[in-house]
Design a protein around this motif. Sequence first.
Motif, PDB file in Angstrom:
ATOM      1  N   LEU A  32       0.828  -1.210   0.000  1.00  0.00           N
ATOM      2  CA  LEU A  32       0.000   0.000   0.000  1.00  0.00           C
ATOM      3  C   LEU A  32       0.856   1.252   0.000  1.00  0.00           C
ATOM      4  O   LEU A  32       0.560   2.229  -0.676  1.00  0.00           O
ATOM      5  N   MET A  33       1.947   1.203   0.800  1.00  0.00           N
ATOM      6  CA  MET A  33       2.780   2.392   0.940  1.00  0.00           C
ATOM      7  C   MET A  33       3.581   2.656  -0.330  1.00  0.00           C
ATOM      8  O   MET A  33       3.731   3.790  -0.748  1.00  0.00           O
ATOM      9  N   THR A  34       4.129   1.569  -0.916  1.00  0.00           N
ATOM     10  CA  THR A  34       5.058   1.759  -2.037  1.00  0.00           C
ATOM     11  C   THR A  34       4.399   1.528  -3.392  1.00  0.00           C
ATOM     12  O   THR A  34       5.033   1.724  -4.414  1.00  0.00           O
ATOM     13  N   HIS A  35       3.147   1.072  -3.392  1.00  0.00           N
ATOM     14  CA  HIS A  35       2.414   0.742  -4.614  1.00  0.00           C
ATOM     15  C   HIS A  35       3.094  -0.355  -5.422  1.00  0.00           C
ATOM     16  O   HIS A  35       2.921  -0.442  -6.622  1.00  0.00           O
ATOM     17  N   SER A  36       3.921  -1.167  -4.750  1.00  0.00           N
ATOM     18  CA  SER A  36       4.573  -2.244  -5.484  1.00  0.00           C
ATOM     19  C   SER A  36       4.425  -3.555  -4.722  1.00  0.00           C
ATOM     20  O   SER A  36       4.852  -3.657  -3.570  1.00  0.00           O
ATOM     21  N   PRO A  37       3.809  -4.556  -5.360  1.00  0.00           N
ATOM     22  CA  PRO A  37       3.665  -5.836  -4.658  1.00  0.00           C
ATOM     23  C   PRO A  37       5.021  -6.495  -4.401  1.00  0.00           C
ATOM     24  O   PRO A  37       5.181  -7.218  -3.417  1.00  0.00           O
ATOM     25  N   TYR A  38       6.012  -6.206  -5.284  1.00  0.00           N
ATOM     26  CA  TYR A  38       7.322  -6.828  -5.101  1.00  0.00           C
ATOM     27  C   TYR A  38       7.967  -6.348  -3.815  1.00  0.00           C
ATOM     28  O   TYR A  38       8.524  -7.140  -3.049  1.00  0.00           O
ATOM     29  N   LEU A  39       7.883  -5.036  -3.573  1.00  0.00           N
ATOM     30  CA  LEU A  39       8.434  -4.513  -2.319  1.00  0.00           C
ATOM     31  C   LEU A  39       7.651  -5.063  -1.129  1.00  0.00           C
ATOM     32  O   LEU A  39       8.224  -5.352  -0.074  1.00  0.00           O
TER      33      LEU A  39
END
Lengths: 338, 283
Positions: free
Chosen positions: B52-59
């Motif tokens: 949610l914070m980084t908008h990246s599922p990988y992170l």
Amino acid sequence: MKNKFLISVLWSFLFTLSSFAFALQAATNSAAKVPIRVGLILDKGGKDDKSFNSAAYLGATLAEKELGIQLKYIEATDDAAIETMMRSFAQKKYDLVIGIGFAMTDAVKKVSPLFPEVKFALIDAEVPGANVTSLLFEEHQGSYLVGALAAMNSKNKKVGFLGGMDVPLIHRFQMGYEAGAKSIDPKIAVIINYVGVDSSAWNNPAKAKELSLTQYRSGVDVIFGAAGASNNGLFDAVEETKKLAIGVDSNQNWVKPGLVLTSMLKRVDVAVLEVIKETNSGKFKAGTVRFGLKDKGIDYAVDQYNSKFFTAETSKKMEKIKQDIIAGKIKVPDYYKK
Amino acid sequence: MILSWAMSILRVSTPLIFASLGGLMSERSGVINIALEGLMLIGAFTAAVVALMTHSPYLGLMAAIVAGALGGLFYAFCVLKLKANQIISGTAINLLAMGMIPLILKILYGSTGATPNLEMNERFLSFPLVLLVFICALIFALFKYTHLGLWISFSGEHPDALESAGISSDKIRWFALTCSGILASIGGASVSIYLSSGYSRNMIGGRGFMSLAAMILGRWRPKTTVLACLFFGLCDVIQMRLQSANLSIALPTQLIQIIPYLMTLIVLTGLVGKSIAPKALGK
């Protein structure tokens, strides 16, 4: 040096201001009559299920703002804890304890006779008692309406139903929905799934998504989800398949704009607000209150997110069905009276 | 038709496979890991929050791996360093996860129940399946071809023999428990950012315990454990599809759901075949 002085002046100013504010608040509070204290016990879905419990919470916070009541809410983490929570509210002499959902029935049955001076309100189930009011909804009527709408929007003549926990209440939704869909097209296929058989079914979006995907892939165009927080799984599935979904209890049209056909509104917020208002003005009435299409306790949602589905013709048809149900011309089958 | 069944089964069993391989790492090294459920919850929660914070599922997944490793290390610290009872510490971690997460949620999002929803580009659409194949291959190879795999097995069967060969079984267990935490956490993350879109209260819903059962049904061997998970998935999918099928006989779908547990019990009691738990398990 000068800076330091300025800062200290600023601080002292702020402190005085805030103490004034507090004093003012205290004064206004004591001037009004003592606000009633309300304990709200939410079901397992929690206050952010965007559906049933969210509606209840919304009603209670509205009452908090409008009437200045003292509100305390708890989310039931497991069914065994409900009775203890209810008891603790009652022991602390709360004026009104509201149980949201049929899972609270036994707790109200047990606790309410022990605390005759405390008022109890129960949503979705009936418990007799001089200090208990049971707030019921005519879910089957609303389900009939959205069932008809689903059938009007199904090209493949196949609509779906996704229930949360396999209980009579949700069968009432299902039965109304089926009848509504069949009223438009008697040959329409209605595919029915339930997420589970225990209360974790209200909070299992992963499984709800899998069930919805299976339905959509088998040709279902529209799914009506009556599954509490599990409805999120339905909305994920509708986003990936670009089909249609129908929300429940709260207005869920905004969750996936353009993909949510409508939401069957069950105005738990209105019911909660009403019962708090009545208790606050000393007009609490024990007994059973039923909310239906007539008093808009049950309805379907039309707003900017789904207005494209409501052409003049569709709106007219829906309105006619609604009036016919209210007038008793259409008899919607009721699971409770089977 | 077959493809849609296969994909359904794969999706349903993905979290189970990750977590049960995690359980396998731990138990083969001789430490009972009942904390899988809690570790999965931690993974599901961390992944959702970071995605949610980084908008990246990988992170999000990376963060879940870190959180899982920390969880595994914490469990190892309790049972290896402090010599705490394994069942009790495992249960404690489960309870801790269930209690801590609503607290952190409340601080972050002002709600105890759920995180906001993830958009479609903030969650995985198929990557966890690729990762699944990779991890399965890695674990098979580990136990089949490497010294490390052998040491892990020895640490669970004859820790004394391992010690006399000059290898510390404690060190092996620290390593195995960390891996166990990571795998369980990935399993949890796959529930929150792959199978659904965000964390909601106790969303793991017993999958950690199901993974343990699958591992027992798979008799603590990687290949059979994965097969057991797929079998659990199959039962779940059959149950889902039968619900909506128009059968002439009314078959209670709950009956199908109890088959996996029934089979686990049968295997455990040794009625069919022999249950072969690592000898030094829990010691």
